[in-house]
Write a protein that holds these residues in place. Structure first.
Motif, PDB file in Angstrom:
ATOM      1  N   LEU A 110       0.834  -1.201   0.000  1.00 48.33           N
ATOM      2  CA  LEU A 110       0.000   0.000   0.000  1.00 48.33           C
ATOM      3  C   LEU A 110       0.871   1.254   0.000  1.00 48.33           C
ATOM      4  N   ARG A 252     -13.926   4.276   4.622  1.00 49.76           N
ATOM      5  CA  ARG A 252     -12.617   4.728   4.142  1.00 49.76           C
ATOM      6  C   ARG A 252     -11.490   4.185   5.016  1.00 49.76           C
ATOM      7  N   ASP A 253     -11.658   4.259   6.322  1.00 49.22           N
ATOM      8  CA  ASP A 253     -10.644   3.784   7.262  1.00 49.22           C
ATOM      9  C   ASP A 253     -11.304   3.582   8.618  1.00 49.22           C
ATOM     10  N   PRO A 303     -11.299  -1.259   3.273  1.00 48.01           N
ATOM     11  CA  PRO A 303     -10.689  -1.586   1.976  1.00 48.01           C
ATOM     12  C   PRO A 303      -9.701  -2.743   2.107  1.00 48.01           C
ATOM     13  N   HIS A 309      -8.526   1.215  -2.052  1.00 47.75           N
ATOM     14  CA  HIS A 309      -7.821   2.363  -1.474  1.00 47.75           C
ATOM     15  C   HIS A 309      -7.738   3.515  -2.477  1.00 47.75           C
ATOM     16  N   HIS A 313      -9.035   7.314  -2.327  1.00 46.08           N
ATOM     17  CA  HIS A 313      -8.030   8.359  -2.563  1.00 46.08           C
ATOM     18  C   HIS A 313      -8.602   9.471  -3.445  1.00 46.08           C
TER      19      HIS A 313
END
Length: 748
Positions: A110, A252-253, A303, A309, A313
């Motif tokens: 990543l 997203r996270d 993700p 990802h 982004h």
């Protein structure tokens, strides 16, 4: 100098095992070679005894994180080597190893994707030996690039250098590629290729603008849209024909996930694990009610590929709705032409084939954490069981199907298959079984196991396979198989198992679904819910007020029933329904727990039409969480034919009377669920006490109801019993195939 031939079986291909062995051998001055052989690895080694002992110790204790050693076979040999090499693979070899599952992209890869100086900057297919696809790309053994769907992509010079360098983390990483030589994405608008110079960026823009985008990933396809655009979510429901079924989301996270759901430390570890399952968690109010309408939970994941990802982004969205791209009951779309026909506004497609379709895994979190679906990230890793000395293929039931290939002490479950009433899904089951047998080197079996329901397509397929392999066909009672699945995964041979679900064909020809099964050198029906009339059969499963009519027909006459049911039916339908109740036409009896919960849900106005499997009971559970257990609901257990029987007419009638008296509906719901739990556990305790058994288990679809399971757990443990629930396979029909396999072993 000592010399040995070493054969290692387990998860030892596609996980960086050969370069690990190479480096370990070099460090310990060992000569010889290593190669893939079938689905194991074979070594020939020589060196000083002290060095060989140290080498073997490090092999067992310092192995790569994705690897797993099941056995090491060591035999003396006289071959001598001055150096250690990695040599070309062979097709022959042991048949008790397995290819590892797909796992999430690692942090190192990543980091490369977002490093402007890196060869793989913004490249979505970036992987190494520690991450990425395995199971979904393999076509045959051994696991070498030419036997995967990456064979269509010739490596460039730089990727080839990494691939052949034993000191590089991409050594023998079969999916290794870069923008110069690997797969690429393209973006379609409708049926037209947009020729975008940055398809993922433009797909993200389409999502930000409220469009539906079909996204082809590693093992299948998702339909995606914004979580903040209610119209987009409703449009997706219309497109898929899913008016109420809950959608999963991808955050997203972790920081975003914490804003959307309530998360414990254990939940976070699960979400961040390399398997990256969908985790069902209590939702917060920030989420649109259209994502999981009527429920207090939502399935959420993070993700797990470079493409995911990159979408975030480029996007402004905190999360995406992400649901499997399939029409109801059909398997997930794989091929680009099929994805384009789904009707999404945009389609983000790549040009690498998917050999093995694999849906996301789903885990229900909480005190009673268990699989809802065991698939991506876990399949095809086996479930370890006790030695059986047999090879059995079992095919599951009808819905939420998985098959199981039991080979001695390892049970290989297929990925999630789904609803086998659909021809496409049944064909998917056949191909998944064939593929699993090939990957495990299985040429034949000792028996085929199926559900005893004569009309299931899986039963028909089982008959065909038993004739093909010339082996016995073992027909398994549905709820016995549920109990057997819990028994085999836990290693417990004596227990009383509550097996509660919607429907299962009983060995007396009636429909079961609320059973107390004594497991003790066989299976005995020790108790059950009172059999109730179900007017209209399958129609009652869709319209649960019909179940109310059947259950209360034992308490009220036709005129009284008419008054109770008027709010739910038109005059003509009500007249026909009451006639069905009176004559019993197309009105089977069932002891189903699911139908009782459905009836309570309908009576309280929570859900009067089922649009997806389990909907009325699931919405009842969410509704009940707003109430407290304070309404008097009688729990009456009788003895009939030497079995304990819970009177569910008394429970449903008490719900009706409490509603008529104006008691809070949420409290009635909570109290009704509690009464069902108390009744089930009470019968289980009586059956266990009668037999001198000290363990009580819970299996079947109702085991996903956290309130009911928690109540049963608390009562059982307070009474001095050990309580167990599934941890390795799903509680529902997705785990029943492993139970069928064990029943077949006993029946061969």
């Amino acid at each position: 100098m000592s010399g040995f031939k070493v054969t290692i079986s387990g998860t030892v291909q596609g996980v960086g095992f050969r370069p690990f062995v190479y480096r370990t051998a070099k460090r310990n001055n060992i000569g010889g070679y290593i190669k893939n052989s079938g689905n194991s690895v074979e070594l020939s080694i020589n060196g000083d005894k002290k060095n060989i002992d140290k080498f073997l110790y490090e092999l067992k204790n310092n192995k790569p994180p994705l690897s797993r050693i099941n056995s090491i076979d060591i035999k003396p040999c006289n071959e001598q080597y001055s150096d250690f090499r990695i040599v070309k693979s062979e097709k022959q070899g042991a048949s008790d190893s397995v290819i590892p599952p797909d796992v999430a992209i690692c942090d190192t890869c990543l980091g490369e994707i977002f490093n402007r100086e890196n060869l793989r900057y913004l490249y979505p297919f970036t992987v190494c030996t520690d991450c990425g696809p395995r199971f979904t790309i393999i076509q045959s053994l051994p696991y070498d690039r030419e036997n995967t769907t990456m064979s269509a992509f010739k490596m460039c010079e730089e990727c080839g250098r990494e691939y052949l360098d034993p000191d590089d983390r991409r050594f023998r990483a079969e999916p290794v590629c870069c923008p110069d030589c690997g797969p690429v994405y393209e973006l379609y608008k409708g049926q037209e290729n947009t020729r975008s110079d940055n398809p993922i960026r433009d797909a993200a823009a389409a999502l930000d603008n409220g469009n539906i985008v079909a996204v082809k990933g590693i093992g299948g396809t998702h339909l995606c849209t914004s979580t903040t655009d209610a119209n987009a979510i409703l449009q997706m429901r219309k497109l898929l024909g899913r008016p109420s079924k809950p959608f999963a989301i991808m955050a997203r996270d972790m920081s975003v996930a914490r804003k959307l759901v309530y998360v414990t430390e254990r939940d976070e570890r699960l979400m961040l694990s390399r398997e990256r399952p969908i985790v069902i968690l209590p939702k917060k109010s920030e989420l649109s009610g259209n994502i999981s309408p009527g429920l207090d939970t939502i399935g959420i994941m993070l993700p797990y590929t470079g493409m995911h990802h990159l979408l975030f982004h480029y996007s402004k969205e905190p999360a995406f709705v992400m649901t499997s791209a399939n029409l109801p009951g059909e398997p997930m779309a794989l091929y680009n032409k099929d994805i384009l026909s789904l009707g999404a506004g945009f389609s983000l497609l790549h040009n690498r084939d998917i050999k093995n379709r694999c849906d996301d895994s789903v885990i229900r979190a909480g005190r009673n954490c268990t699989f809802v679906r065991r698939s991506r990230g876990f399949v095809p890793s086996p479930v370890e069981v006790a030695e059986t000395g047999a090879t059995v293929l079992s095919l599951g039931a009808e819905l939420d199907v998985t098959a199981c290939l039991l080979k001695n002490n390892r049970a290989f479950l297929t990925q999630f298959i789904g609803n086998t009433t659909k021809p496409g899904t049944l064909a998917y089951l056949e191909s998944a079984v064939t593929n699993l047998m090939e990957l495990t080197g299985t040429d034949g079996v000792d028996a085929i196991a199926v559900d005893m329901h004569p009309s299931f397509n899986t039963s028909v397929l089982g008959q065909e396979l038993s004739e093909k392999f010339s082996v016995p066909l073992i027909k398994c009672q549905h709820h016995f198989a549920h109990a057997a699945s819990l028994s085999v995964e836990s290693g417990i041979d004596r227990m009383v198992c509550i097996t509660a679900d919607g429907v299962g064909y009983g060995n007396d020809g009636t429909i079961w679904g609320g059973e107390i099964i004594a497991v003790d050198d066989g299976f005995e029906r020790a108790g059950n819910l009172k059999p109730q009339l179900i007017p209209g059969g399958d129609l009652a499963a869709r319209y649960p007020a019909r179940v109310v009519a059947g259950i209360l027909s034992g308490k009220y006459n036709s005129d009284e029933l008419s008054g109770i049911l008027e709010p739910y039916f038109g005059q003509d339908e009500l007249r026909i329904l009451l006639r069905q109740v009176e004559t019993g036409f197309n009105s089977p009896f069932t002891s189903s727990t699911g139908r009782v919960l459905d009836a309570v849900s309908a009576l309280l106005g929570v859900c009067t039409e089922r649009t997806y499997e389990g909907e009325p009971a699931m919405k009842l559970e969410a509704f009940a969480k707003k109430g407290k257990v304070c309404v008097d609901i009688p729990v009456l257990v009788n003895t009939e034919n030497r079995r304990y029987v819970l009177d569910t007419t008394a429970i449903v009638d008490a719900v009706y009377m409490a509603k008529e008296h104006g008691l809070p509906l949420h409290d009635i719901a909570a109290s009704a669920q509690d009464a069902v739990a108390v009744g089930l556990c009470g019968m289980a305790i009586k059956a266990a006490t009668d037999r001198g058994i000290d363990i009580i288990g819970f299996s079947g679809g109702v085991a996903y109801n956290d309130a009911i399971v928690t109540k049963v757990r608390d009562i059982a443990t307070l009474a001095g019993f050990e309580f167990i629930i599934h941890k390795k396979v799903p509680c529902g029909d997705g785990g029943i195939s492993i139970g069928q396999a064990i029943m077949a072993v006993r029946g061969i």
